[in-house]
Design an enzyme around this catalytic site. Structure first.
Site, PDB file in Angstrom:
ATOM      1  N   HIS A  77       4.296  -1.796   6.132  1.00  0.00           N
ATOM      2  CA  HIS A  77       3.674  -0.427   7.050  1.00  0.00           C
ATOM      3  C   HIS A  77       4.698   1.005   7.295  1.00  0.00           C
ATOM      4  O   HIS A  77       4.083   1.601   7.950  1.00  0.00           O
ATOM      5  CB  HIS A  77       2.572  -0.229   7.225  1.00  0.00           C
ATOM      6  CG  HIS A  77       1.455  -0.829   6.223  1.00  0.00           C
ATOM      7  ND1 HIS A  77       1.245  -1.430   5.080  1.00  0.00           N
ATOM      8  CD2 HIS A  77       0.611   0.360   5.172  1.00  0.00           C
ATOM      9  CE1 HIS A  77       0.667  -1.656   4.229  1.00  0.00           C
ATOM     10  NE2 HIS A  77      -0.210  -0.338   4.439  1.00  0.00           N
ATOM     11  N   VAL A  78       4.882  -0.406   8.661  1.00  0.00           N
ATOM     12  CA  VAL A  78       5.403   0.898   9.563  1.00  0.00           C
ATOM     13  C   VAL A  78       6.662  -0.197  10.750  1.00  0.00           C
ATOM     14  O   VAL A  78       7.599  -0.761  10.199  1.00  0.00           O
ATOM     15  CB  VAL A  78       4.762   0.046  11.395  1.00  0.00           C
ATOM     16  CG1 VAL A  78       5.362   0.944  12.185  1.00  0.00           C
ATOM     17  CG2 VAL A  78       3.413   0.387  11.041  1.00  0.00           C
TER      18      VAL A  78
END
Lengths: 129, 204
Positions: free
Chosen positions: A13-14
């Site tokens: 997600h990052v």
């Protein structure tokens, strides 16, 4: 870079997390193809099939791909890309990114097949070896 | 529903989701990562922006475009789930320019199947499927009763509050997940309520 059968792709997600995983694990074997894909276009937290697909396209089309993901929808999006590219040999691992990825980079570096790398990543990481 | 009504539905849904953006994110904070409102707003805004470009598309192709846009733009788990639902509706409506009761029934049951596959979930798990599934069942042959459809969506949404969540981060909490309404069920309720509003406005 692509002498081995299997490349690893980290989907997080990052962006920094995916890239950090790549950086850490590349150290274990600089010859294994390791790719990272994280976050959304605007740098926000999330995963996007467009970005996963773009990362996949950087990998030689003859190379098998083992995908590691962090949480939740990262897997769902990886599955969508997998279904969209049935012509490619892509497998998704449920092993934790770092611990499983570490085992995977070692076994992929030894020339193991996609199935073997996946199995070792999922079974091997918990042994603390 | 024809293609113009579909576009109207999407515009109204987008406006509704943007109005309730903060509410949806707050609901998502209870059991998720608190971004459902922002994600849905981003996705439907991209859909509305696309509508002008997709002017000449058939209803079926429009739904497919909406689906792939949501998959790309939403970001969270809702992207692949909503996206799959719209893509399946689009596939079911090939060659259909006016969706009647049985086409709705067919399209939505394919959408429900798609959501269940993609999310590896079933009804009763406290997800958006608990709205989509009863809505699919509320369509019968002939002219749809929009009041029935809206009330099926509402009841489905409300029911998620009493469910033990089986999917997503909420699943980690087991019994403690009871008492929270699912944000995906709420956004789905808005979607179907706006559908009913659009279609009822067309009848007058």
């Amino acid at each position: 870079m692509e002498e081995n059968n299997v490349a690893l792709l980290f989907v997080s997600h990052v962006e920094a997390l995916a890239e950090g995983a790549r950086e850490l694990l590349q150290q274990a074997n600089p010859d294994v193809g390791i790719y990272s894909c994280g976050g959304l276009e605007d740098g926000e937290i999330g995963t996007s099939i467009d970005r996963i697909e773009a990362s996949l396209n950087k990998i030689d089309s003859e190379t098998d791909v083992l995908v590691f993901y962090d949480i939740g929808s990262a897997k769902m999006n990886a599955e969508m890309v997998q279904e969209m590219h049935e012509e490619r040999n892509i497998v998704i691992s449920d092993a934790p990114m770092i611990e499983g990825g570490y085992v995977a980079v070692i076994t992929a570096g030894l020339g193991a097949s996609l199935e073997e790398v996946k199995r070792d990543a999922e079974e091997g990481y918990s042994k603390g070896e | 529903m024809n293609v113009e009504q579909a576009k109207q539905w999407l515009r109204q849904t987008s406006a509704r989701l943007s109005e309730h953006k903060d509410e949806l994110s707050t609901l998502d904070h209870a059991l998720g990562d608190g971004d459902h409102g922002v994600n849905m707003h981003r996705g439907f805004q991209a859909v509305v922006e696309g509508l002008d470009e997709w002017e000449d598309l058939s209803l079926s192709s429009l739904m497919q475009k909406v689906g792939s846009t949501l998959v790309s733009k939403v970001g969270g788990a809702a992207g692949p789930l909503y996206g799959t639902a719209f893509m399946r509706m689009g596939a079911a409506w090939k060659g259909i320019e006016q969706v009647n009761g049985s086409a709705w029934s067919e399209g939505l049951s394919k959408a429900v199947e798609g959501i269940a596959q993609r999310g590896k979930t079933s009804t009763g798990d406290g997800t958006l499927l608990d709205v989509w599934s009863p809505v699919a069942e509320a369509f019968t042959e002939g002219e749809p009763s929009w009041d029935n459809i809206e009330s099926a969506a509402y009841k489905g949404m409300e029911a998620t509050e009493e469910m033990v969540v089986k999917k997503g981060r909420g699943a980690l909490l087991g019994e403690q997940s009871v008492g929270h309404i699912d944000p995906g069920a709420v956004s789905s309720y808005y979607l179907f309520q706006e559908l009913a509003n659009t279609m009822k406005a067309g009848e007058q």
